[in-house]
Design an enzyme around this catalytic site. Sequence first.
Site, PDB file in Angstrom:
ATOM      1  CB  ALA A 139      69.461 127.080   6.804  1.00 19.04           C
ATOM      2  CB  ILE A 178      77.434 119.349  -5.952  1.00 20.42           C
ATOM      3  CG1 ILE A 178      77.200 118.395  -4.765  1.00 20.42           C
ATOM      4  CG2 ILE A 178      76.849 118.815  -7.251  1.00 20.42           C
ATOM      5  CD1 ILE A 178      77.793 117.013  -4.894  1.00 20.42           C
ATOM      6  CE1 TYR A 224      73.397 126.360   1.545  1.00 23.09           C
ATOM      7  CE2 TYR A 224      75.251 125.215   2.549  1.00 23.09           C
ATOM      8  CZ  TYR A 224      74.275 125.291   1.572  1.00 23.09           C
ATOM      9  OH  TYR A 224      74.182 124.296   0.631  1.00 23.09           O
ATOM     10  CB  ALA A 234      63.551 121.507 -10.500  1.00 25.69           C
ATOM     11  CB  VAL A 268      60.081 127.475  -1.330  1.00 25.98           C
ATOM     12  CG1 VAL A 268      60.128 126.562  -2.541  1.00 25.98           C
ATOM     13  CG2 VAL A 268      61.469 128.018  -1.002  1.00 25.98           C
TER      14      VAL A 268
END
Length: 251
Positions: free
Chosen positions: A161, A191, A158, A16, A67
């Site tokens: 995943a 985006i 990608y 984030a 992560v």
Amino acid sequence: MTTPNLVPNIAIVTGASRGIGRAIAVALAASGAHVAITYREQAEMAADAVREIESAGGGAAAYQLDVRDARRVKEVVETIGKELGPVSILVNNAGLVRDNYLRFMAMEEWSDVLETHLNGAFLCSKAVLAGMQRLRWGRIINISSDAAFVGDVRRANYSTAKAGLLGFTRALAREVAPQGITVNAICPGMIETEMTAEMEDARRQGLLRGIPAGRFGTPEDVAALAAFLASPAAAYITGQAISVDGGLHMG
Ligand code: NAP
């Protein structure tokens, strides 16, 4: 600030420090969540995101978290539990691209992407579930992609995943629905973030022509849906994959 509507309200948003994750953290905080902003490397950007939320009257704190690191995921979730309270909202957003034609794709390019998106979502979801089950309330939101449906050239890693995340979303949604926990996926189209900033102009123009809305999306377009899915109003929506893409993929 809008009227607080997220109760219980401790949220974790992975990755984030910038882009979509940051916009989601801001939107959740505006809805009344206290947000744990996690970042992998960019501590200063994460601190800046915390300042942005606090200056709007919201609550946030930053935590370093890769992560892919199982031990660290467990440790950070425990720390957040002690410092902020039990986590009731998790947004698995952390992600990266390692583009290449499959013929030339190195094993690390393949595994970096799968480990970040899939292992990351697995480890973070597993770490927060017991707490959500105790609360009998929870929201897990996985940031997938339209690439899961259409497949992207040079992005077999990608696309695999992101499609995997949809299976994960549906399986976990079934597993935890009786405990008041919803699990949904958001599938953004194109985006405007750092992830897409380096695309050559010709490719951008080509992509733009295929978007019915006639523009690329903003992180805030995605964040608005995340905030809704995290709210009590979305209690009966689970196991879904919802596109935010200006009509690019109409499935
Ligand atoms: P971005 O601007 O590149 O931000 C990616 C974020 O993920 C950064 O905060 C980064 O942290 C973090 N991250 C990367 N690897 C990590 C790891 N191993 N552990 C923890 N954090 C990690 O990307 P974005 O465009 O906002 O993308 C956010 C999510 O939306 C991703 O899952 C992406 O696949 C998905 N998405 C994006 C688009 C688009 O068009 N932009 C479209 C569909 C889906 P650091 O800054 O610390 O490195």
